[in-house]
Design an enzyme around this catalytic site. Structure first.
Site, PDB file in Angstrom:
ATOM      1  N   HIS A  16       0.832  -1.211   0.000  1.00  0.00           N
ATOM      2  CA  HIS A  16       0.000   0.000   0.000  1.00  0.00           C
ATOM      3  C   HIS A  16       0.865   1.259   0.000  1.00  0.00           C
ATOM      4  O   HIS A  16       0.695   2.142  -0.846  1.00  0.00           O
ATOM      5  CB  HIS A  16      -0.893  -0.033   1.239  1.00  0.00           C
ATOM      6  N   GLU A  17       1.800   1.333   0.948  1.00  0.00           N
ATOM      7  CA  GLU A  17       2.616   2.541   1.062  1.00  0.00           C
ATOM      8  C   GLU A  17       3.593   2.677  -0.105  1.00  0.00           C
ATOM      9  O   GLU A  17       3.940   3.796  -0.498  1.00  0.00           O
ATOM     10  CB  GLU A  17       3.361   2.558   2.400  1.00  0.00           C
ATOM     11  N   HIS A  53       1.883   4.629  -2.799  1.00  0.00           N
ATOM     12  CA  HIS A  53       2.009   6.069  -2.580  1.00  0.00           C
ATOM     13  C   HIS A  53       3.409   6.558  -2.955  1.00  0.00           C
ATOM     14  O   HIS A  53       3.573   7.609  -3.572  1.00  0.00           O
ATOM     15  CB  HIS A  53       1.748   6.400  -1.117  1.00  0.00           C
ATOM     16  N   HIS A 113       4.045   6.683  -6.678  1.00  0.00           N
ATOM     17  CA  HIS A 113       3.251   7.799  -7.188  1.00  0.00           C
ATOM     18  C   HIS A 113       3.980   9.124  -6.931  1.00  0.00           C
ATOM     19  O   HIS A 113       4.113   9.973  -7.837  1.00  0.00           O
ATOM     20  CB  HIS A 113       1.884   7.796  -6.503  1.00  0.00           C
TER      21      HIS A 113
END
Length: 600
Positions: free
Chosen positions: A387-388, A391, A394
């Site tokens: 998940h992280e 980020h 991105h």
């Protein structure tokens, strides 16, 4: 009794390398002093923004100022988050928080001066070749004209900035540093120290007593501070009311949606769609109850894997390998950035005494992202890594392909990048799982993630909407009123499938995101958009993959709904939400095939 390790015992390779931002606190001090020079130059543009050359120079200096302020702010807070009891780090935070207020005060003349220009003059500036780079940004400012005050009034608003952070900062200190949780006995009857990290692991315990004791002990700690937390939360809501009314927005929700140009129907569609599909959720809860054979299902029974004695706990090094394989469909360049994150100390991995709880990504333009984890090896921890990293990649791509002015992306899009990674990792686990028990384990994880990301976050979003509306109507947000609203939502969302303990009424007290109002709905919309994109990428759709990469590189160069539509997702209609619920229904269908038959 197991105790958290101190920071100094964690090997350096598993900690952040903050010297990539500044070599040491002395270097931070030198750059802190340089901010005075930048802020001094800023004042020379006041009264001269009607000329395109002056306006361009002002906006360029503003970017330079913000870029340095971001680095100063990031270093101080990341340093502080590794040990919230470190007084030197706290000192840097206090100074940089004050600096950010000074910055906002020094630049407060810019928007009022721009928006004081006649419509003809402003249109001329926006259309000039000299300001072509800033065209989208200036058009956004023009939208803000009805919500921009006079220069003296904007200066006053800027000075309130440090006050606006008090509730959130105080809750963070209470929650992460000062709150003491009771000790409980683990599966082997040993005393353990309950922390934010161990609490989540206890809720996954196959021993129901451990789950129940952890749930009650955790809420006992919050109950002991219930009046303080109520006051802090009420302060946060009142802050929202102050800004929305002062800046002439129709509501706190309307203010939160305005900057991203998100129609209210997106928020309302989410709540309505979840309400319409609650019977599907209740069917899943009944399936979970059959697997666990608990008699009654309680909130502390919703995180434990439904397959007993299936051990899926991985050392961090094995998680690195697993996550990289799971993200392989995103291509070689994406994989290269992921390896950089693992190899170059972008990640602070393990829980330690005084460390900030939870997990997050922190992007810094001109440096690289930083990821905070509190890794203990559960399946949730493994998915948090993916998940992280979503980020982080991105942030890295946006910062690499956009100038600073447009590099920052909307949180509305950010949660797509993170949950798409989770979808790909789950697909990899399902494809490579050996045997029906492990497959059921991963299907259950998807269902639980859907519950936590779509259903629970929507319940949180509805709670925020209701309490802000009550405050806007002049209804006092007392402890009893907040508990009543939250417990009523629990009854609605969980229905008769779950037996609610009285602790449910105060569970709102545990949610840090409530101090960043109307944030959590983006988890649910992001999850739905991510599932849609992941399905297309896994099908081999090269256009979808290229469109997704372009989305990650686009930063904030347009409004989020426009960027998403360019990538093939329209979030102004319920269709992506409906598709996510359809997938949830198919997962429940498959899980039901594994429900153990009763024996006589």
């Amino acid at each position: 009794m197991k105790r958290l390790p101190s920071r100094t015992t964690i090997p350096a390779g598993y900690t952040w390398n903050l010297s990539d931002i500044f070599q040491d606190p002395d270097a931070w001090e030198r750059e802190f002093l340089r901010m005075e020079e930048l802020l001094g130059r800023m004042g020379k543009f006041e009264g001269r923004l009607a000329e395109s050359t002056e306006l361009k120079g002002c906006l360029s200096l503003l970017d330079e100022t913000y870029m340095l302020a971001e680095k100063l702010y990031s270093y101080a807070h990341l340093f502080h988050h590794t040990d919230l009891g470190n007084s030197k780090a706290q000192g840097l935070v206090n100074r940089v928080d004050k600096l950010m207020i000074d910055v906002r005060e020094k630049i407060s003349f810019i928007d009022p001066e721009i928006l004081s220009l006649s419509p003809e003059k402003l249109t001329s500036l926006i259309g000039s070749d000299e300001l072509s780079f800033y065209r989208f940004s200036l058009e956004k400012k023009l939208r803000l004209k009805p919500h921009t005050l006079s220069k003296p009034e904007e200066e006053i608003i800027a000075r309130t900035g440090i006050l606006s952070q008090l509730s959130e900062n105080a809750f963070s200190m209470l929650n992460d540093a000062d709150m003491v949780f009771p000790k409980i006995r683990d599966e082997r009857d040993r005393f353990i120290e309950l922390t934010h990290g161990t609490y989540s692991k206890c809720l996954e315990s196959g021993v129901r007593r451990v789950r129940r004791d952890a749930f009650h002990a955790c809420h006992t700690a919050y109950r002991a501070h219930q009046h303080t937390i109520t006051s802090l939360f009420n302060g946060s809501v009142q802050k929202d009311l102050f800004y929305s009314r002062t800046l002439r927005y129709p509501s706190s929700l309307g203010m939160s949606l305005f900057d991203d140009n998100i129609p209210a129907r997106v928020y309302e569609n989410l709540i309505r769609t979840v309400h319409d599909h609650l019977p599907v959720f209740h069917r899943y809860l009944r399936v979970r109850k059959k697997f666990l054979r608990t008699g009654e299902l309680h909130l502390y029974d919703l995180s434990v894997p439904i397959i007993p004695r299936l051990n899926f706990s991985l050392p961090y090094e094995e998680t690195r390998t697993l996550v990289q394989k799971g993200l392989a469909p995103l291509g070689d360049e994406y994989g290269r950035i992921v390896r950089m994150a693992f190899d170059n100390r972008w990640i602070d991995v393990f829980e330690s005494r005084g460390k900030h709880s939870g997990g997050y990504n922190w992007g810094i333009f001109g440096v690289h992202p930083y990821i905070l984890l509190n890794y203990v090896g559960t399946l949730n921890d493994i998915f948090t890594v993916a998940h992280e990293l979503g980020h982080a990649v991105h942030s890295y791509l946006s910062n690499s392909f956009q100038a600073y002015h447009y590099a920052s992306y909307s949180i509305f899009i950010a949660e797509i990048a993170s949950t798409l990674n989770e979808a790909l990792l789950l697909h990899h686990l399902l494809e490579t799982s050996a045997g029906p028990r492990r497959r059921l384990y991963f299907l259950s994880h998807f269902a639980d993630t859907f519950r936590a990301t779509v259903i629970v976050q929507t319940m949180f979003a509805e709670f925020e909407k209701i309490v802000h509306e009550k405050a806007e109507e002049g209804i006092p947000l007392t402890l009893e009123k907040l508990n009543e609203v939250y417990y009523g939502l629990c009854e609605k969302y969980y229905g008769s499938a779950v037996r609610l303990d009285r602790e449910a009424e105060i569970s709102w007290m545990r949610i840090p995101h409530f101090y960043q109002s109307f944030y959590v709905y983006k988890y649910a919309t992001g999850f739905s958009a991510a599932q849609f994109l992941a399905d297309r990428i896994l099908s081999g759709d090269r256009i979808a993959l290229d469109g997704y990469h372009e989305l990650l590189k686009s930063g904030g160069k347009d409004y989020p709904l426009v960027l998403l539509k360019n990538a093939g997702v329209d979030m102004t209609v319920p269709a992506p939400l409906e598709q996510a619920w359809n997938m949830f229904g198919r997962v429940i269908d498959e899980m039901e095939k594994f429900v153990p038959r009763r024996t006589s």
